[in-house]
Design an enzyme around this catalytic site. Structure first.
Site, PDB file in Angstrom:
ATOM      1  CE  LYS A  22      -6.377   0.092  -8.675  1.00 60.55           C
ATOM      2  NZ  LYS A  22      -5.235   0.939  -8.284  1.00 60.55           N
ATOM      3  CG  ASN A  23      -3.514  -1.765  -6.309  1.00 62.27           C
ATOM      4  OD1 ASN A  23      -3.706  -1.074  -7.311  1.00 62.27           O
ATOM      5  ND2 ASN A  23      -4.091  -1.520  -5.157  1.00 62.27           N
ATOM      6  CB  CYS A 117      -4.203  11.379  -6.008  1.00 58.77           C
ATOM      7  SG  CYS A 117      -4.138  10.283  -4.641  1.00 58.77           S
ATOM      8  NE  ARG A 122      -1.331   7.640  -3.053  1.00 57.65           N
ATOM      9  CZ  ARG A 122      -2.000   6.826  -3.882  1.00 57.65           C
ATOM     10  NH1 ARG A 122      -2.929   7.316  -4.669  1.00 57.65           N
ATOM     11  NH2 ARG A 122      -1.696   5.540  -3.917  1.00 57.65           N
ATOM     12  CG  ASP A 309      -6.962   0.396  -1.510  1.00 55.54           C
ATOM     13  OD1 ASP A 309      -6.194  -0.303  -2.178  1.00 55.54           O
ATOM     14  OD2 ASP A 309      -6.664   1.540  -1.112  1.00 55.54           O
ATOM     15  NE  ARG A 401      -6.783   5.813 -12.740  1.00 58.58           N
ATOM     16  CZ  ARG A 401      -5.799   6.635 -12.369  1.00 58.58           C
ATOM     17  NH1 ARG A 401      -6.071   7.873 -12.022  1.00 58.58           N
ATOM     18  NH2 ARG A 401      -4.559   6.222 -12.333  1.00 58.58           N
TER      19      ARG A 401
HETATM   20  C1  EPZ Z   1      -0.699   1.403  -2.844  1.00 60.55           C
HETATM   21  O1  EPZ Z   1      -0.484   2.809  -2.904  1.00 60.55           O
HETATM   22  C2  EPZ Z   1      -1.976   1.144  -3.619  1.00 60.55           C
HETATM   23  N1  EPZ Z   1      -1.805   1.561  -5.003  1.00 60.55           N
HETATM   24  C3  EPZ Z   1      -3.136   1.920  -2.981  1.00 60.55           C
HETATM   25  O2  EPZ Z   1      -4.325   1.535  -3.665  1.00 60.55           O
HETATM   26  C4  EPZ Z   1      -3.274   1.481  -1.520  1.00 60.55           C
HETATM   27  O3  EPZ Z   1      -4.272   2.271  -0.907  1.00 60.55           O
HETATM   28  C5  EPZ Z   1      -1.941   1.685  -0.791  1.00 60.55           C
HETATM   29  O4  EPZ Z   1      -0.893   0.977  -1.487  1.00 60.55           O
HETATM   30  C6  EPZ Z   1      -1.984   1.155   0.635  1.00 60.55           C
HETATM   31  O5  EPZ Z   1      -2.280  -0.200   0.640  1.00 60.55           O
HETATM   32  C7  EPZ Z   1      -1.175   0.707  -5.859  1.00 60.55           C
HETATM   33  O6  EPZ Z   1      -0.743  -0.361  -5.474  1.00 60.55           O
HETATM   34  C8  EPZ Z   1      -1.050   1.169  -7.268  1.00 60.55           C
HETATM   35  P1  EPZ Z   1       1.851   3.331   0.276  1.00 60.55           P
HETATM   36  P2  EPZ Z   1       0.941   3.407  -2.415  1.00 60.55           P
HETATM   37  O7  EPZ Z   1       3.145   3.732  -0.317  1.00 60.55           O
HETATM   38  O8  EPZ Z   1       2.022   2.464  -2.774  1.00 60.55           O
HETATM   39  C9  EPZ Z   1       3.081   7.163   2.753  1.00 60.55           C
HETATM   40  C10 EPZ Z   1      -6.284   1.845  -4.859  1.00 60.55           C
HETATM   41  O9  EPZ Z   1      -7.362   2.300  -4.485  1.00 60.55           O
HETATM   42  N2  EPZ Z   1       4.315   7.151   1.967  1.00 60.55           N
HETATM   43  O10 EPZ Z   1       1.747   2.022   0.987  1.00 60.55           O
HETATM   44  O11 EPZ Z   1       1.027   4.795  -2.884  1.00 60.55           O
HETATM   45  C11 EPZ Z   1       1.871   7.500   1.895  1.00 60.55           C
HETATM   46  O12 EPZ Z   1       1.731   8.905   1.786  1.00 60.55           O
HETATM   47  C12 EPZ Z   1      -5.007   2.534  -4.441  1.00 60.55           C
HETATM   48  O13 EPZ Z   1      -6.132   0.791  -5.535  1.00 60.55           O
HETATM   49  C13 EPZ Z   1       5.343   8.039   2.319  1.00 60.55           C
HETATM   50  O14 EPZ Z   1       5.210   8.827   3.250  1.00 60.55           O
HETATM   51  O15 EPZ Z   1       0.716   3.383  -0.835  1.00 60.55           O
HETATM   52  C14 EPZ Z   1       0.736   6.881   2.683  1.00 60.55           C
HETATM   53  O16 EPZ Z   1       0.362   7.770   3.715  1.00 60.55           O
HETATM   54  C15 EPZ Z   1      -5.280   3.807  -3.669  1.00 60.55           C
HETATM   55  N3  EPZ Z   1       6.491   8.032   1.601  1.00 60.55           N
HETATM   56  C16 EPZ Z   1       1.383   5.631   3.309  1.00 60.55           C
HETATM   57  O17 EPZ Z   1       2.806   5.831   3.216  1.00 60.55           O
HETATM   58  C17 EPZ Z   1       6.695   7.177   0.551  1.00 60.55           C
HETATM   59  O18 EPZ Z   1       7.785   7.202  -0.057  1.00 60.55           O
HETATM   60  C18 EPZ Z   1       1.053   4.326   2.588  1.00 60.55           C
HETATM   61  O19 EPZ Z   1       1.361   4.531   1.227  1.00 60.55           O
HETATM   62  C19 EPZ Z   1       5.644   6.285   0.210  1.00 60.55           C
HETATM   63  C20 EPZ Z   1       4.477   6.284   0.933  1.00 60.55           C
END
Ligand code: EPZ
Length: 421
Positions: A22-23, A117, A122, A309, A401
């Site tokens: 998916k990702n 969410c 996020r 995840d 999803r």
């Molecule tokens: C991706 O989300 C995945 N989603 C998530 O999978 C996964 O849990 C996550 O990466 C971590 O591996 C998709 O790929 C669509 P991050 P993402 O940016 O990109 C903070 C699932 O179940 N952050 O690596 O949103 C954020 O708040 C989903 O398939 C900032 O502070 O994750 C979090 O605490 C859920 N500022 C941490 O970084 C930013 O600009 C990691 O988030 C971006 C992120």
């Protein structure tokens, strides 16, 4: 509203084949815009998020068509707007990848932002930091992010957090920026490598994907290509956990074992047996658990650490393991919403800040359960399969999803699960 009825206590046995990731799909579908020519993406999981993304691309004028199962044809040459409105986006977070893709291709984009969410706020500050570093103007107005930059210039961008989304979004814009971009402290997830492979096939120059430093030399023109995405490590991990939680014996086909090293290590530490192999065509992982599992401690970390995840499904498994386990969630501030549902099944779990202390005990009891997000839903299914008695699991649209034909694949392994209106 559809929901699952699960009668637990059955060992999962047999084999299951994993669908596309998916990702990876959610990063590669928007990347197809960058060529301005047709692309075909294969091995896509048939899940709601993929269908939604195809609809959004059509909504901005691209031609999209699902051909045979799991293949999507995308012709971005007819895109006629850069404004991705709120009604298109609804709560679909990954639509923010259109910021990087449209900025990279057309020099502008406006994408309505879904709120946070259920697993945390996020924010996207690092995405915005990257776009600004490339020379784009970024503003947020009326709940939408607007980016503008006819001519992007390569830059060195340090990510305070190794954010998957920010790394992907910056890559999508930087492949068309003039000169060299270096992303420092980049995310190393396999999805990043898959995206880089696709971009490089299109004629981009992306080096170092999978390490914490990605170097990109911008190109004026990219070309449409066909590409098959990697298997879904989170779907594979969910089936590995379900096999262990039910004392089963399951062969998980079409996996990349290196993507699953953290989960394999933790299942073996808990007393399950995990064997890797290949049948000449695909790699497989076989998980067997013929004795009660032991408690383990887990700390979620960016790849190659234990994936956030799989924290939720793993919590369900540890609720029935012997002893006290501690799971610490370091990536998201609010990813324990499944715990209260597990406690209603008789689990003994106390959340203390970013950690959950789990006192494993024999036998959870089935009951009415409510999923709060995608992986929480998967955790409730794992718990219901391991529990004795009947469970009704609601809000399974979250599961739809990210998991293709979830109940069908589980039933083929002997689970007593059905989807009812
Ligand atoms: C991706 O989300 C995945 N989603 C998530 O999978 C996964 O849990 C996550 O990466 C971590 O591996 C998709 O790929 C669509 P991050 P993402 O940016 O990109 C903070 C699932 O179940 N952050 O690596 O949103 C954020 O708040 C989903 O398939 C900032 O502070 O994750 C979090 O605490 C859920 N500022 C941490 O970084 C930013 O600009 C990691 O988030 C971006 C992120």
């Amino acid at each position: 509203m559809e929901h699952y009825i699960v009668n637990g206590g059955k060992r999962l046995e047999g084999s299951v084949t994993i669908s596309g990731a998916k990702n990876a799909a959610l990063a590669i579908i928007p990347a197809a815009i960058l060529a301005g020519e047709s692309c075909r993406i294969d091995n896509l999981p048939q899940i709601e998020d993929v269908r939604l993304f195809a609809n959004i691309l059509s909504g901005i004028g691209a031609k999209t068509e699902f051909v045979e199962s799991g293949s999507l044809l995308i012709d971005p040459s007819t895109i006629n707007t850069y404004d991705v409105t709120a009604d298109m986006v609804s709560s679909f977070r990954a639509s923010y990848y259109l910021l990087g893709a449209l900025l990279g291709r057309y020099g502008r984009a406006k994408v309505a932002l879904p709120g946070g969410c259920t697993i945390g706020a996020r924010p996207i500050d690092l995405h915005i930091k990257g776009f600004r570093a490339l020379g784009a103007k970024v503003c947020i107005e009326k709940g939408a992010v607007c980016v503008e930059g006819e001519r992007l210039t390569g830059a060195e961008i340090y990510l305070d957090i190794a954010s998957v989304g920010a790394t992907i979004n910056i890559m999508l814009a930087a492949v068309r920026a003039e000169g060299r971009t270096v992303i420092v402290n980049a995310a190393k997830e396999p999805y990043i490598v898959d995206l880089a492979n696709f971009l490089n096939m299109m004629g981009a120059s992306v080096k170092g994907a999978g390490t914490d430093t990605i170097k990109i030399s911008g190109k004026k023109k990219l070309h449409g290509r066909n590409y098959s995405i990697i298997p879904d490590m989170m779907e594979a991990g969910t089936f590995m956990i379900a096999a262990a939680a039910t004392g089963g014996d399951v062969v998980i086909n079409n996996v990349i074992p290196t993507h699953l090293e953290a989960i394999s290590a933790k299942l073996m530490e808990a007393g399950a047996s995990v064997e890797e192999g290949d049948d000449g065509r695909d790699f497989y992982i076989r998980v067997k658990a013929d004795k009660p599992l032991r408690s383990v401690n887990i700390k979620t970390l960016p790849y190659p650490g234990f994936p956030t995840d799989l924290q939720q499904p793993m919590t369900a498994l540890l609720a029935t393991a012997r002893g006290t386990s501690i799971i610490t969630e370091t990536l998201f501030e609010d990813r324990f919403k499944h715990v209260s549902e597990l406690c209603r099944m008789g689990a003994d779990i106390r959340v203390r800040g970013q950690s959950a202390v789990i006192d494993g005990r024999q036998g959870l009891d089935g009951t009415r359960l409510y999923a709060s997000d995608l992986r929480a839903g998967a955790a409730l299914v794992v718990a219901a399969l391991a529990a004795s008695g009947k469970s009704d699991i609601y809000n399974i649209h979250y599961i739809d999803r990210g998991y293709e034909r979830f109940e069908e694949k589980l039933r083929a392994l002997g689970a007593d699960i059905e989807r009812v209106e």
